[in-house]
Design a protein around this motif. Structure first.
Motif, short mmCIF file in Angstrom:
data_model
loop_
_atom_site.label_atom_id
_atom_site.label_comp_id
_atom_site.label_asym_id
_atom_site.label_seq_id
_atom_site.Cartn_x
_atom_site.Cartn_y
_atom_site.Cartn_z
N PRO A 1 -5.74 -36.29 -7.52
CA PRO A 1 -6.64 -35.15 -7.64
C PRO A 1 -6.03 -33.89 -8.23
O PRO A 1 -6.60 -32.80 -8.10
CB PRO A 1 -7.05 -34.91 -6.18
CG PRO A 1 -5.86 -35.33 -5.39
CD PRO A 1 -5.24 -36.48 -6.14
N ALA A 2 -4.89 -33.99 -8.91
CA ALA A 2 -4.17 -32.79 -9.37
C ALA A 2 -5.05 -31.89 -10.25
O ALA A 2 -4.99 -30.67 -10.16
CB ALA A 2 -2.91 -33.19 -10.12
N LEU A 3 -5.85 -32.48 -11.15
CA LEU A 3 -6.67 -31.69 -12.07
C LEU A 3 -8.16 -31.80 -11.74
O LEU A 3 -9.00 -31.50 -12.59
CB LEU A 3 -6.44 -32.13 -13.51
CG LEU A 3 -5.19 -31.59 -14.21
CD1 LEU A 3 -5.14 -32.10 -15.64
CD2 LEU A 3 -5.14 -30.07 -14.20
N LEU A 4 -8.48 -32.19 -10.54
CA LEU A 4 -9.88 -32.39 -10.18
C LEU A 4 -10.62 -31.06 -10.12
O LEU A 4 -10.16 -30.10 -9.50
CB LEU A 4 -9.98 -33.11 -8.84
CG LEU A 4 -11.32 -33.76 -8.48
CD1 LEU A 4 -11.70 -34.80 -9.52
CD2 LEU A 4 -11.22 -34.40 -7.10
N LYS A 5 -11.78 -31.00 -10.77
CA LYS A 5 -12.58 -29.78 -10.81
C LYS A 5 -13.73 -29.82 -9.81
O LYS A 5 -14.00 -28.83 -9.11
CB LYS A 5 -13.13 -29.56 -12.22
CG LYS A 5 -13.99 -28.32 -12.37
CD LYS A 5 -14.49 -28.19 -13.81
CE LYS A 5 -15.38 -26.97 -13.97
NZ LYS A 5 -15.89 -26.85 -15.37
N SER A 6 -14.43 -30.94 -9.72
CA SER A 6 -15.55 -31.07 -8.80
C SER A 6 -15.87 -32.54 -8.59
O SER A 6 -15.43 -33.41 -9.35
CB SER A 6 -16.80 -30.34 -9.35
OG SER A 6 -17.26 -30.96 -10.54
N VAL A 7 -16.65 -32.81 -7.52
CA VAL A 7 -17.13 -34.16 -7.25
C VAL A 7 -18.59 -34.04 -6.82
O VAL A 7 -18.93 -33.24 -5.95
CB VAL A 7 -16.34 -34.87 -6.12
CG1 VAL A 7 -16.79 -36.32 -6.00
CG2 VAL A 7 -14.85 -34.77 -6.35
N GLU A 8 -19.45 -34.83 -7.45
CA GLU A 8 -20.84 -34.90 -7.06
C GLU A 8 -21.08 -36.22 -6.35
O GLU A 8 -20.74 -37.28 -6.86
CB GLU A 8 -21.77 -34.75 -8.26
CG GLU A 8 -21.68 -33.38 -8.92
CD GLU A 8 -22.64 -33.24 -10.09
OE1 GLU A 8 -23.48 -34.13 -10.28
OE2 GLU A 8 -22.53 -32.24 -10.81
N VAL A 9 -21.67 -36.15 -5.16
CA VAL A 9 -21.93 -37.33 -4.34
C VAL A 9 -23.43 -37.49 -4.18
O VAL A 9 -24.12 -36.60 -3.70
CB VAL A 9 -21.28 -37.19 -2.94
CG1 VAL A 9 -21.49 -38.48 -2.14
CG2 VAL A 9 -19.81 -36.85 -3.05
N SER A 10 -23.96 -38.63 -4.63
CA SER A 10 -25.38 -38.95 -4.45
C SER A 10 -25.48 -40.06 -3.42
O SER A 10 -24.98 -41.16 -3.64
CB SER A 10 -26.01 -39.41 -5.77
OG SER A 10 -25.98 -38.39 -6.73
N GLU A 11 -26.12 -39.77 -2.29
CA GLU A 11 -26.20 -40.72 -1.19
C GLU A 11 -27.52 -41.48 -1.27
O GLU A 11 -28.55 -41.05 -0.77
CB GLU A 11 -26.11 -39.98 0.14
CG GLU A 11 -24.83 -39.18 0.31
CD GLU A 11 -24.85 -38.33 1.57
OE1 GLU A 11 -25.64 -38.64 2.48
OE2 GLU A 11 -24.10 -37.34 1.62
#
Length: 643
Positions: free
Chosen positions: A119-129
């Motif tokens: 995750p060093a350069l991770l900007k965002s995460v979108e989770v659709s449940e």
């Protein structure tokens, strides 16, 4: 059922042309940000965004750290190659997983994870449940996970030609040393970014002080990003990345089981052998960031591999995928239409032999509209046709429709109703690459077919001043799931799974800080019984979990915060899964005399609890499996210099 690819291409062209003509005739104007796409509406529908600020607060070194504070998303523990992500108790291999929009195939061995990610350069995460839109891609049976990484322009101010970050972190309890160097620049429309991460550590100790063998970090991650944007907004971007876990791992009987603490059988003692897991990805993307009129295209082509070597066997999964789509501006919203495809395979490379291949061609359309000041909707459809080639000349093909719809209704100034439904064609599934025809057992495909899911969610949210309260009921039912890990080689064996329960959240956001409590109860069943802790490629019996996250700025340059997870006892399994409570705290400080420097202290598992993550494998198999316990109390110091 037969299928004409040319017919689908013609249908796509006709649909895009018809929509474009309609858009031109009516001369629409976009009225602004859609409420149905707002963070509050999407969160209640199970579409949670973990923002750049959230990630910065959590300072993640692993995928598990990324989802700290999220009750609906749990991650199993251990080394990087072992970690699996569960959404409401459903494993990520049943979700559409993308990185920067690029489709990712699943892992190649059931005792390792699916998508190896640093995750060093991770900007965002979108989770659709459960409720994934049609443009999220094919195979979104239980929703979607969309990871986005940073570009050079995310790290530089406009007009700034060059910059970089240098991060060192280290601590006790096996943490070792983790370092990252990222360099990036921009000039005249050209952008570039280079990043490298290296982590080395020893086996950690659990809350009782016992060493957990085979958990030492040995991770390397490299990223290259190039992009060029013209003066008129036409952008072409290329990225390449490789993540490797090469550490010594615990094995029994010649097979690495990185997800277990060990086996109780004296006949299969634990031995430490060299392990290997790799994810490589290459992506080319074209976008028009300043479209004129109706034409606002995006095109993407990507190739990625997931490879594992786990001692006696090894295998690789590969995926070539592409998407062409256009977003049309309507008078009250947007309509996205396009075509996507993938060509994927699973291949055994050592210890056994054989391969499978899986291809998909899909057509999709998704509308998002504000119908009135109080009613917003999102609805869409897609059609997928698939071809599957198994071992021993087993061939299949089939197709199906997917439909989804969601509504956001403002009841009062503070109270809003959200509801959504989705019916999704999942199709075929590749088997486990490392075990194709293992031990001379030829795989068979009697009864092999396509999977399907139905999902529903309804909830209310209440917002007044700094307070936000929400709650939603959900159910995701997936039918005819093929055996990815077949017993006796029976790939045609099928299973049905359902996850149903409740998501709730209470949050207070002030001028200098916030506190948020999330709660999820997920009752996960497989063929009408509580799912087991070793239902690989399916799910885990997570039960009830509460997650607390808070942060407060003592001064402009001094912040304190933390996360906590409380898992309640789950008596639906046999034996019961025990409860646990774990607390992580941190503080960050930016010295005024050293611009760009950030110092951070983390204390994880403050109370030194001995526990195994609720989504870990084999927790209810105490007669044969030793659970993989998480690290005990761990202090970690991080220094980051931005220049």
């Amino acid at each position: 059922m037969t299928f004409d690819t040319r017919g689908l291409l013609l249908l796509t062209t006709a649909l895009c042309a018809a929509t474009a003509a309609s858009a031109q005739d009516s001369e629409p104007t976009f009225l602004g940000t859609l409420r149905i796409e707002g963070a509050a509406a999407q969160s209640l529908l199970g579409n949670t965004e973990i923002t750049e600020q959230d990630i910065e607060h959590r300072n993640p070194a692993t995928v598990a750290d990324v989802f700290a504070g999220e009750s609906s998303v749990t991650v199993s523990g251990g080394a990087a190659m072992a970690q699996k992500v569960m959404v409401n108790g459903i494993e990520e291999s049943l979700l559409s997983v993308t990185i920067d929009g690029a489709r990712q195939n699943k892992g190649a061995f059931h005792h390792t994870g699916n998508v190896l990610l640093d995750p060093a350069l991770l900007k965002s995460v979108e989770v659709s449940e459960g409720l994934a839109p049609a443009d999220a891609g094919p195979g979104a049976l239980a929703g979607a996970l969309a990871y986005t990484t940073k570009d050079a322009r995310d790290l530089l101010d406009p007009g700034d030609p060059f910059g970089g970050t240098l991060t060192f972190s280290g601590g006790g309890n096996g943490t070792g040393l983790r370092s990252n160097l990222a360099l990036f620049g921009q000039q005249g429309g050209l952008e570039w970014l280079l990043s490298g991460t290296r982590q080395r550590g020893d086996d950690y100790r659990d809350g009782d002080g016992d060493t957990v063998d085979g958990t030492g970090a040995e991770l390397d991650d490299y990223i290259v990003k190039l992009a060029y944007t013209t003066a008129s907004g036409k952008r072409l971007a290329f990225s390449a990345s490789q993540t490797e876990d090469t550490g010594p791992r615990a094995s029994q009987g010649g097979y690495i089981r990185a997800d277990f603490g060990g086996l109780t059988s004296a006949a299969r003692p634990t031995e430490i052998i060299g392990g290997y897991a790799r994810r490589s990805s290459y992506t080319l993307t074209y976008t028009d960031e300043a479209p004129m009129g109706w034409f606002a295209p995006t095109a993407q082509l990507t190739y990625n591999e997931q490879e594992v070597d786990v001692g006696a066997v090894s295998g690789v999964n590969y995926s070539l995928s592409g998407t062409i789509k256009n977003e049309f501006q309507l008078a009250n919203g947007t309509l996205t239409a396009g075509l996507d495809m993938f060509d994927e395979g699973a291949k055994a490379t050592e210890g056994t032999s054989g391969s499978e291949s899986h291809r998909n061609l899909g057509l999709f359309v998704q509308a998002r509209q504000d119908l009135t000041d109080r009613v917003s909707v999102s609805y869409g459809a897609r059609y997928d046709y698939q071809w599957f080639d198994g071992v021993n000349d087993a061939d299949f093909e089939d197709g199906g429709f997917s439909l989804n719809g969601a509504v956001d209704v403002v009841l009062t100034d503070a109270l809003t109703l959200n509801a959504g439904l989705a019916s999704t064609f999942g199709g075929y599934a590749l088997g486990e690459a490392a075990l194709i025809n293992v031990r001379g057992t030829d795989w068979t495909y009697d009864g092999f077919g396509t999977s399907h899911s139905n999902a529903a969610r309804i909830g209310l949210r209440y917002e007044t001043g700094p307070w936000a309260v929400s709650g939603a009921l959900f159910q995701t039912e997936i039918t005819n799931i093929n055996a990815v890990l077949p017993s006796g080689g029976d790939r045609g064996a099928q299973a049905d799974m359902v996850s149903r329960g409740f998501d709730g959240s209470v949050a207070y956001t002030g001028t200098r800080g916030f506190v948020r409590l999330n709660y999820t109860h997920a009752n996960v069943e497989l063929d009408d019984d509580t799912i087991s802790g070793t239902s690989y490629y399916l799910g885990r019996p997570v039960g009830s979990i509460a997650a607390l996250e808070a942060g407060y700025d003592i001064r402009d340059n001094w912040r304190i915060g933390g996360t906590a997870e409380i898992a309640l006892e789950n008596d639906a399994t046999d034996p019961d899964l025990p409860s646990y409570e774990v607390l992580d705290l941190y503080t960050t400080y930016h010295p005024a005399a050293l611009a760009g420097l950030e110092l951070r202290l983390d204390v994880k598992n403050v109370f030194d609890a001995r526990y195994a993550s609720r989504s870990s494998d084999g927790l209810d198999s105490t007669g044969s499996v030793i659970p993989l316990y998480e690290p005990g109390r761990t202090a970690l110091v991080t220094a980051t210099m931005r220049f």
